[in-house]
Design an enzyme around this catalytic site. Structure first.
Site, PDB file in Angstrom:
ATOM      1  N   CYS A   2      41.272   4.839  -0.290  1.00 26.24           N
ATOM      2  CA  CYS A   2      40.518   5.201   0.200  1.00 26.24           C
ATOM      3  C   CYS A   2      41.199   5.904   1.445  1.00 26.24           C
ATOM      4  O   CYS A   2      41.819   6.687   0.923  1.00 26.24           O
ATOM      5  CB  CYS A   2      40.851   3.841   2.062  1.00 26.24           C
ATOM      6  N   ARG A  27      38.789   9.618  -3.427  1.00 23.04           N
ATOM      7  CA  ARG A  27      39.941   8.044  -3.543  1.00 23.04           C
ATOM      8  C   ARG A  27      38.869   7.152  -3.514  1.00 23.04           C
ATOM      9  O   ARG A  27      39.635   5.987  -3.616  1.00 23.04           O
ATOM     10  CB  ARG A  27      40.221   8.737  -1.917  1.00 23.04           C
ATOM     11  N   TRP A  77      38.222   2.549  -0.726  1.00 25.25           N
ATOM     12  CA  TRP A  77      37.306   1.669  -2.096  1.00 25.25           C
ATOM     13  C   TRP A  77      37.896   0.071  -1.658  1.00 25.25           C
ATOM     14  O   TRP A  77      38.715   0.313  -1.393  1.00 25.25           O
ATOM     15  CB  TRP A  77      38.071   2.010  -3.187  1.00 25.25           C
ATOM     16  N   ASN A 103      44.302   3.082   5.504  1.00 26.01           N
ATOM     17  CA  ASN A 103      43.995   3.069   4.422  1.00 26.01           C
ATOM     18  C   ASN A 103      46.112   2.471   3.749  1.00 26.01           C
ATOM     19  O   ASN A 103      46.672   2.659   3.774  1.00 26.01           O
ATOM     20  CB  ASN A 103      44.435   4.521   3.721  1.00 26.01           C
ATOM     21  N   GLY A 104      45.526   1.551   2.724  1.00 23.18           N
ATOM     22  CA  GLY A 104      46.810   0.930   2.336  1.00 23.18           C
ATOM     23  C   GLY A 104      46.235  -0.816   2.161  1.00 23.18           C
ATOM     24  O   GLY A 104      45.266  -0.896   2.366  1.00 23.18           O
ATOM     25  N   GLU A 487      43.916   7.940 -25.189  1.00 23.95           N
ATOM     26  CA  GLU A 487      43.045   8.422 -24.441  1.00 23.95           C
ATOM     27  C   GLU A 487      41.978   8.949 -24.456  1.00 23.95           C
ATOM     28  O   GLU A 487      41.091   8.990 -23.448  1.00 23.95           O
ATOM     29  CB  GLU A 487      43.794   9.993 -23.884  1.00 23.95           C
ATOM     30  N   LYS A 491      38.774   8.005 -21.571  1.00 25.35           N
ATOM     31  CA  LYS A 491      37.966   9.055 -21.002  1.00 25.35           C
ATOM     32  C   LYS A 491      36.376   8.322 -21.105  1.00 25.35           C
ATOM     33  O   LYS A 491      35.370   8.681 -20.152  1.00 25.35           O
ATOM     34  CB  LYS A 491      38.228  10.715 -21.874  1.00 25.35           C
ATOM     35  N   GLU A 494      35.564   5.219 -19.339  1.00 27.29           N
ATOM     36  CA  GLU A 494      35.943   5.561 -18.126  1.00 27.29           C
ATOM     37  C   GLU A 494      34.075   6.065 -17.175  1.00 27.29           C
ATOM     38  O   GLU A 494      33.402   5.437 -15.751  1.00 27.29           O
ATOM     39  CB  GLU A 494      36.727   6.918 -17.045  1.00 27.29           C
ATOM     40  N   HIS A 510      45.055  -4.771 -39.861  1.00 24.75           N
ATOM     41  CA  HIS A 510      44.824  -6.414 -39.455  1.00 24.75           C
ATOM     42  C   HIS A 510      44.536  -7.297 -37.637  1.00 24.75           C
ATOM     43  O   HIS A 510      44.893  -7.928 -36.970  1.00 24.75           O
ATOM     44  CB  HIS A 510      46.979  -6.075 -38.647  1.00 24.75           C
ATOM     45  N   LYS A 609      40.444   8.017  -7.281  1.00 26.71           N
ATOM     46  CA  LYS A 609      40.998   8.885  -8.087  1.00 26.71           C
ATOM     47  C   LYS A 609      43.120   8.205  -7.856  1.00 26.71           C
ATOM     48  O   LYS A 609      43.452   8.740  -8.773  1.00 26.71           O
ATOM     49  CB  LYS A 609      41.033  10.082  -7.378  1.00 26.71           C
TER      50      LYS A 609
HETATM   51  C1  F6R Z   1      42.344   8.160 -15.904  1.00 24.60           C
HETATM   52  C2  F6R Z   1      42.794   8.580 -14.654  1.00 24.60           C
HETATM   53  C3  F6R Z   1      43.820   7.247 -14.003  1.00 24.60           C
HETATM   54  C4  F6R Z   1      45.093   7.967 -13.692  1.00 24.60           C
HETATM   55  C5  F6R Z   1      45.784   6.216 -13.198  1.00 24.60           C
HETATM   56  C6  F6R Z   1      47.095   6.874 -12.150  1.00 24.60           C
HETATM   57  O1  F6R Z   1      41.368   9.511 -16.435  1.00 24.60           O
HETATM   58  O2  F6R Z   1      42.871   9.129 -14.164  1.00 24.60           O
HETATM   59  O3  F6R Z   1      44.018   6.509 -15.338  1.00 24.60           O
HETATM   60  O4  F6R Z   1      45.574   8.976 -14.784  1.00 24.60           O
HETATM   61  O5  F6R Z   1      45.306   5.534 -12.096  1.00 24.60           O
HETATM   62  O6  F6R Z   1      47.460   7.986 -11.342  1.00 24.60           O
HETATM   63  P1  F6R Z   1      48.391   8.816 -11.220  1.00 24.60           P
HETATM   64  O7  F6R Z   1      48.031   9.853 -12.616  1.00 24.60           O
HETATM   65  O8  F6R Z   1      47.537   9.838 -10.203  1.00 24.60           O
HETATM   66  O9  F6R Z   1      49.737   8.309 -10.888  1.00 24.60           O
END
Ligand code: F6R
Length: 614
Positions: A2, A27, A77, A103-104, A487, A491, A494, A510, A609
């Site tokens: 959050c 966040r 969040w 937050n936490g 990756e 993307k 997500e 397999h 994020k």
């Molecule tokens: C995907 C994304 C997440 C972060 C993951 C780790 O686009 O952003 O998968 O990579 O939550 O976050 P960090 O890199 O901040 O530890």
């Protein structure tokens, strides 16, 4: 996950709080709220959903709040309790005189809740946070001292928290504290700002104090008193923030994600600047503090990370093993921390994190640090909790990444791994001079090659239109581009919510091959190099099952045109550097599909994020 904000000063507070929350939307964004101190009471306003809904609520109450100059705010969040108005912060005690934002996660909230209920507290929400509001109010009733009350409550709380507290008795006082969650205090002229992260305060001041765990700050417009958990007074360390507010604008792009994708050539230039001058000169990593003895004794490297950072780590493993001949393990931090892991003083442990806040990675790092391993952190936030744990640091300098889907920070992490692998190879003498020079020369060409990819996106946009209606998507690759497949798929998942999966192409037969038919798109990351022919055969196997074939390739091979329905071409590049070049079209493909489908690209559903909960 959050975001919290706070302000005490002389200016109207509501706009400052809402603006701060807007900067922290990355966040979390499922509900929000603010509390302000008016002449007679503490007024609380909350809304479900995006911040705009809170703005609408506040518009209807403008006259009540214009004179308020102290307040706190929160963007949520959800972890405990659905994203509803009742569960949105700020939370209050029974009588509404004490309010908090948090937050936490309060791990012992059930025990605390039972205790507070026995003392007569009535709970309105399903959140863990509300227990803390009641607990601090209870301590305040006993002490009539808000700082003391927060300090006593903190002794009973288990878990992670950044807290901002105010009480109706105190016209001009905020109390803040933290443990294992970020909190920064902005220092203005006759005012203080509080926030989970710098973007919320940078517009107002560049002077900041990072609170350490268990410290408590009591703020009034013209004073800041800092104490530790024993009540001893400390002198605050004021730092000058390196951020520029302009970094947070979309600069004419429709979404932050598109802007951040287009920033990547400069991100690469920035990270190389000062570290790689010419192919003939050694790599300079000033903040890597491994001694010659450390390097000699080093027998293993372990990399921990989550999500996109984990994919960068997988490329890192490939590079370090190839260049330095040191065994490297890569593991998701969330798995690493719940089993018996073997690390010691001869293991280099590398933590990779864009935010530097990811709870699982922080725990993994702390565990390895306790076993004597040297800790190297690769992060976009040199001011983060994770960076502060580091023995060695590689700051990736990608600038603030606003879009929830990581793009430029991924490319910056990859470049950091190239630099680290070459740096280790130089220190250990594991590569000959001509190989080293050729790799460095190729790395210096990357910004131009990425620019070339960004310059012609027609094929990618065409593909996005053709495949936007699919429900599933398969990405295949081999070798160093297997993480690229993962990756690319992440993307797409997500931001478009299409079920996308990355496979090492050799694994297709397999099991996953059973999924293939004329409806399934299979995107093959077919870069020139050691596994090209193998991947081409795997692609043929997929074609033989009628899959819709897409190639992402730098090959001029005629066979490619015969085999694939759609082709996305990229410039030629040495195989080991192809993960950088191959990733850019995959980011764009995900972006254009999501955009075409009308999805909320920068703030996809259910995500945040910074993932500050384990
Ligand atoms: C995907 C994304 C997440 C972060 C993951 C780790 O686009 O952003 O998968 O990579 O939550 O976050 P960090 O890199 O901040 O530890």
């Amino acid at each position: 996950m959050c975001g919290i904000v706070g302000y005490v000063g002389l200016k109207p507070v509501a706009d400052i709080l809402v603006d701060g929350l807007e900067q922290l939307e990355y966040r979390g964004y499922d509900s929000s709220g603010i509390a302000v101190k008016t002449d007679s009471k503490i007024a609380v306003y909350k809304a479900e959903g995006k911040l705009q809904n809170l703005k609408d609520v506040l518009r209807a109450h403008t006259s009540e709040i214009t004179t308020a100059t102290m307040g706190i705010g929160h963007i949520r969040w959800a972890t405990h309790g659905a994203p509803t108005v009742v569960n949105a912060h700020p939370h209050t005690c029974n009588c509404g005189s004490l309010v908090i934002v948090h937050n936490g996660i309060i791990e012992n909230y059930k025990e605390l809740k039972e205790k507070m209920e026995k003392l007569g507290c009535v709970f309105k929400s399903q959140t863990d946070t509300e227990t803390v509001a009641h607990l601090i109010a209870h301590k305040y009733a006993q002490t009539k001292d808000l700082t003391k009350a927060v300090s006593l409550a903190a002794q009973e709380i288990e878990g992670a928290y950044a807290l901002c507290v105010m009480h109706n008795d105190l016209k001009n006082t905020l109390v803040v504290t933290k443990r294992n969650a970020p909190l920064v205090i902005g220092v203005g002229e006759g005012e203080y700002f509080v926030a989970s992260d710098v973007p919320a305060i940078i517009k107002h001041t560049k002077k900041a104090i990072y609170l350490n765990d268990n410290q408590i700050a009591t703020l009034t417009p013209d004073s800041l008193k800092l104490i530790n958990s024993n009540g001893e007074e400390l002198s605050p360390k004021v730092e000058v923030l390196p951020w520029e507010p302009v970094a947070l604008s979309k600069m004419g792009y429709k979404h932050f994600m598109l802007k951040e994708i287009h920033e990547q050539p400069d991100v690469i230039r920035n990270i190389l600047f000062g570290k790689l001058h010419t192919p003939a000169e050694p790599i300079i990593l000033d903040e890597v503090k491994l001694t010659q003895k450390d390097l000699k004794d080093l027998n293993r490297i372990q990399i921990v990370a989550c999500g996109t950072s984990l994919h960068a780590a997988m490329v890192g493993k490939y590079l370090i093993e190839q260049f330095c001949n040191i065994p490297v393990d890569v593991e998701a931090s969330s798995e690493y921390i719940y089993r018996h892991t073997v690390t010691d003083e001869h293991t280099l442990v590398v933590g990779v994190s864009q935010s530097g806040e990811t709870a699982d990675t922080i725990t993994a790092i702390k565990q390895s640090q306790a076993r004597g391993s040297h800790i190297l952190i690769i992060t976009n936030r040199p001011d983060s909790a994770m960076a502060r744990l580091a023995d060695s640091l590689i700051p990736v300098n990608a600038g603030i990444e606003v879009s929830v889907a990581a793009t430029k920070s991924y490319i910056a992490q990859l470049i950091s791994f190239y630099l680290l692998a070459l740096y280790l190879a130089e220190a250990k003498g594991s590569l000959d001079k001509s190989a080293l020079e050729s790799f460095k020369a190729e790395m210096m060409l990357l910004p131009q090659k990425v620019e070339q990819v960004l310059g012609t996106t027609d094929d990618i946009q065409r593909c996005a239109r053709v495949y936007s209606s699919t429900k599933d998507f398969i990405y295949i690759a081999r070798g160093i581009n297997y993480p690229t497949a993962l990756e690319g798929a992440l993307k797409l998942k997500e931001i478009s919510y299409i079920n996308a999966t990355g496979y090492p192409a050799g694994e297709l037969k397999h099991g996953p091959i059973a999924m293939l038919d004329e409806t399934m798109p299979v995107l093959s990351i077919l870069m020139n190099g050691s596994v090209y022919e193998k991947l081409l055969s795997n692609s043929e196997e997929a074609k033989a099952r009628n899959a819709r074939m897409i190639a992402l390739t730098n090959s001029k091979d005629k066979k490619v045109e015969e085999l694939f329905d759609n082709i996305i071409r990229v410039p030629d590049v040495q195989e080991l550097f192809s993960p950088v070049i191959a990733m850019i079209p995959l980011q764009l493909l995900a972006y254009y599909i999501a955009e075409f489908l009308g999805k909320d690209v920068d703030q996809p559903r259910n995500l945040a994020k910074s993932v500050t909960v384990e």
